[in-house]
Design an enzyme around this catalytic site. Structure first.
Site, mmCIF file in Angstrom:
data_model
loop_
_atom_site.group_PDB
_atom_site.id
_atom_site.type_symbol
_atom_site.label_atom_id
_atom_site.label_comp_id
_atom_site.label_asym_id
_atom_site.label_seq_id
_atom_site.Cartn_x
_atom_site.Cartn_y
_atom_site.Cartn_z
ATOM 1 N N HIS A 1 0.868 -1.170 0.000
ATOM 2 C CA HIS A 1 0.000 0.000 0.000
ATOM 3 C C HIS A 1 0.908 1.225 0.000
ATOM 4 O O HIS A 1 1.989 1.196 0.589
ATOM 5 C CB HIS A 1 -0.905 -0.017 1.235
ATOM 6 C CG HIS A 1 -1.896 1.098 1.268
ATOM 7 N ND1 HIS A 1 -2.820 1.287 0.284
ATOM 8 C CD2 HIS A 1 -2.097 2.090 2.182
ATOM 9 C CE1 HIS A 1 -3.567 2.346 0.579
ATOM 10 N NE2 HIS A 1 -3.140 2.851 1.720
ATOM 11 N N CYS B 1 -3.336 2.626 -5.521
ATOM 12 C CA CYS B 1 -2.739 3.540 -4.540
ATOM 13 C C CYS B 1 -1.317 3.943 -4.903
ATOM 14 O O CYS B 1 -0.893 5.062 -4.614
ATOM 15 C CB CYS B 1 -2.785 2.928 -3.141
ATOM 16 S SG CYS B 1 -1.924 1.341 -3.005
#
Length: 145
Positions: free
Chosen positions: A20, A107
């Protein structure tokens, strides 16, 4: 963690099976993508969502106990924007709902666009190629039987 983050840094968070990404905006906070469809937790990569919500969270909350590091991985090949512009752009996105696609708009794309004004994702390329090989492997197995 290899060093304290500075405003404008990219933060790489090590999740099981994927990474992430977030942008550090200072005072312990990051701007990052979260699911906009009510999926609990930060599971964008494993959800079927087509929308993401840009959020600001404490770095430690965004990490949810996972390891993280500063990773401005493209600084040698792409000039980053100024710190003020990175932080301003990141904060101006907070609260916005944006299109999401795990391979095309994830992301990592978001974070690299904020820092470099160019959306890239090495893990999307990796998973796309891996998925393609897995598909052809399955197809070849079916053809042989």
């Amino acid at each position: 963690m290899d060093r304290d983050p500075q405003r404008g840094d990219l933060i790489e968070i090590f999740r099981p099976f994927y990474k992430h990404w977030a942008v550090y905006v200072g005072s312990g906070y990051v701007v990052h993508l979260a699911s906009a469809d009510g999926v609990v937790g930060d599971s964008l990569a494993s959800s079927n969502t087509k929308k993401a919500l840009v959020k600001i969270d404490r770095l430690l909350d965004a990490c949810a106990g996972d390891q993280w590091r500063v990773n401005n991985k493209h600084d040698n090949s792409r000039p980053p924007k100024s710190v003020e512009e990175i932080v301003h752009t990141a904060l101006s996105c907070v609260g916005k709902e944006i299109s999401y696609n795990v391979l095309l708009r994830n992301c990592e794309h978001f974070a690299t666009f904020i820092r470099y004004d160019e959306a890239t994702s090495e893990q999307a390329v990796y998973f796309g190629v891996f998925g393609l090989f897995a598909f052809f492997g399955l197809l070849m197995g079916l053809v042989r039987n």
